[in-house]
Design a protein around this motif. Sequence first.
Motif, PDB file in Angstrom:
ATOM      1  N   THR A   3      23.760  40.350  40.795  1.00  0.00           N
ATOM      2  CA  THR A   3      22.963  39.393  40.044  1.00  0.00           C
ATOM      3  C   THR A   3      22.296  38.423  40.992  1.00  0.00           C
ATOM      4  OG1 THR A   3      24.485  39.510  38.169  1.00  0.00           O
ATOM      5  CG2 THR A   3      23.016  37.622  38.248  1.00  0.00           C
ATOM      6  N   ILE A   4      21.033  38.106  40.748  1.00  0.00           N
ATOM      7  CA  ILE A   4      20.317  37.082  41.495  1.00  0.00           C
ATOM      8  C   ILE A   4      20.155  35.865  40.589  1.00  0.00           C
ATOM      9  CG2 ILE A   4      18.144  36.457  42.605  1.00  0.00           C
ATOM     10  CD1 ILE A   4      17.798  39.363  43.354  1.00  0.00           C
ATOM     11  N   SER A   5      20.644  34.730  41.052  1.00  0.00           N
ATOM     12  CA  SER A   5      20.594  33.506  40.257  1.00  0.00           C
ATOM     13  C   SER A   5      20.134  32.341  41.111  1.00  0.00           C
ATOM     14  CB  SER A   5      21.972  33.182  39.662  1.00  0.00           C
ATOM     15  OG  SER A   5      22.424  34.204  38.804  1.00  0.00           O
ATOM     16  N   LYS A   6      19.561  31.352  40.474  1.00  0.00           N
ATOM     17  CA  LYS A   6      19.213  30.104  41.138  1.00  0.00           C
ATOM     18  C   LYS A   6      20.326  29.102  40.864  1.00  0.00           C
ATOM     19  CE  LYS A   6      14.202  30.758  40.757  1.00  0.00           C
ATOM     20  NZ  LYS A   6      12.940  30.243  40.176  1.00  0.00           N
ATOM     21  N   ALA A   7      20.914  28.583  41.938  1.00  0.00           N
ATOM     22  CA  ALA A   7      22.010  27.633  41.789  1.00  0.00           C
ATOM     23  C   ALA A   7      21.486  26.318  41.228  1.00  0.00           C
ATOM     24  CB  ALA A   7      22.692  27.411  43.134  1.00  0.00           C
ATOM     25  N   GLU A   8      22.143  25.810  40.206  1.00  0.00           N
ATOM     26  CA  GLU A   8      21.723  24.555  39.588  1.00  0.00           C
ATOM     27  C   GLU A   8      22.285  23.346  40.318  1.00  0.00           C
ATOM     28  OE1 GLU A   8      22.864  24.847  35.533  1.00  0.00           O
ATOM     29  OE2 GLU A   8      21.404  26.413  35.050  1.00  0.00           O
ATOM     30  N   SER A   9      23.292  23.551  41.140  1.00  0.00           N
ATOM     31  CA  SER A   9      23.884  22.462  41.918  1.00  0.00           C
ATOM     32  C   SER A   9      24.532  23.069  43.152  1.00  0.00           C
ATOM     33  CB  SER A   9      24.912  21.692  41.083  1.00  0.00           C
ATOM     34  OG  SER A   9      26.027  22.518  40.785  1.00  0.00           O
ATOM     35  N   ALA A  47      17.788  31.787  33.420  1.00  0.00           N
ATOM     36  CA  ALA A  47      18.006  33.228  33.435  1.00  0.00           C
ATOM     37  C   ALA A  47      18.351  33.703  34.835  1.00  0.00           C
ATOM     38  CB  ALA A  47      16.769  33.952  32.915  1.00  0.00           C
ATOM     39  N   SER A  48      18.869  34.921  34.909  1.00  0.00           N
ATOM     40  CA  SER A  48      19.189  35.569  36.168  1.00  0.00           C
ATOM     41  C   SER A  48      18.584  36.964  36.168  1.00  0.00           C
ATOM     42  CB  SER A  48      20.711  35.665  36.346  1.00  0.00           C
ATOM     43  OG  SER A  48      21.311  34.391  36.381  1.00  0.00           O
TER      44      SER A  48
END
Length: 240
Positions: A3-9, A47-48
């Motif tokens: 999974t590719i995700s953008k870290a929120e913190s 989303a991811s």
Amino acid sequence: METISKAESQVTSVCVVNKGTGTPFISGLELRPLSSSIYNTDFGESASLLLYKRWDMGSTNGNGRYEDDIYDRIWFPYNSSTWESVSTSYKINVNGDGYRAPFEVIRTAARPRNGSDTLEFSWTPDEPSWEFYVYLYFAEVDDLHKNQPRKFNISWNGSPLVESFVPQYLHATTLSNSKPLVASKHRISIHKTEDSTLPPILNAVEIYVVRQRDELPTFEQDGMPSIFLLAKLPTKLAIE
């Protein structure tokens, strides 16, 4: 699962939850930082991207996690009886392309056996509402003469994606759709232009499906045993 995700913190959690089929467990968790210049889509912060397929086109080396892949990706061979494989032993420059395909992947390409044929691949999702992003990897592996142009158009289900693309000799380029692809069946077609004397090529493909994060989180009130893991993360990451 990748999974590719953008870290929120700086800290995020990964949860493995019992969905009614047994007690959850995890054997391993790998995190890879990704450059912010790649896998950029309009799927948004909520989303991811979930890996659907990753293919090494025209490969003759089987599959594996190559040592020179800085993102530690696993590539699976993909061939067709209507294709033939072409390759080079010369080094291919991937520095100008942030996706940095490993040499063993980008050095090989597939092309139609019949030079006038279209190079195509397709897939059918479980749900027609799924949204896809496709990443196409190209590098010219033949040292062509000036009177041997290789130029081609790329379409999805008959709709143009890229027109008059010319792969560069020993230089990698990755192309992708700017908007998500949605259909009950997907077909990517690569066909040479009228002024091209050579058939199209394709070195590798990645296909990702968009997953909204509100489909994934679990809560204590769910009443199911789960495992939570915390990690310090960069801005964008790949979870395998």
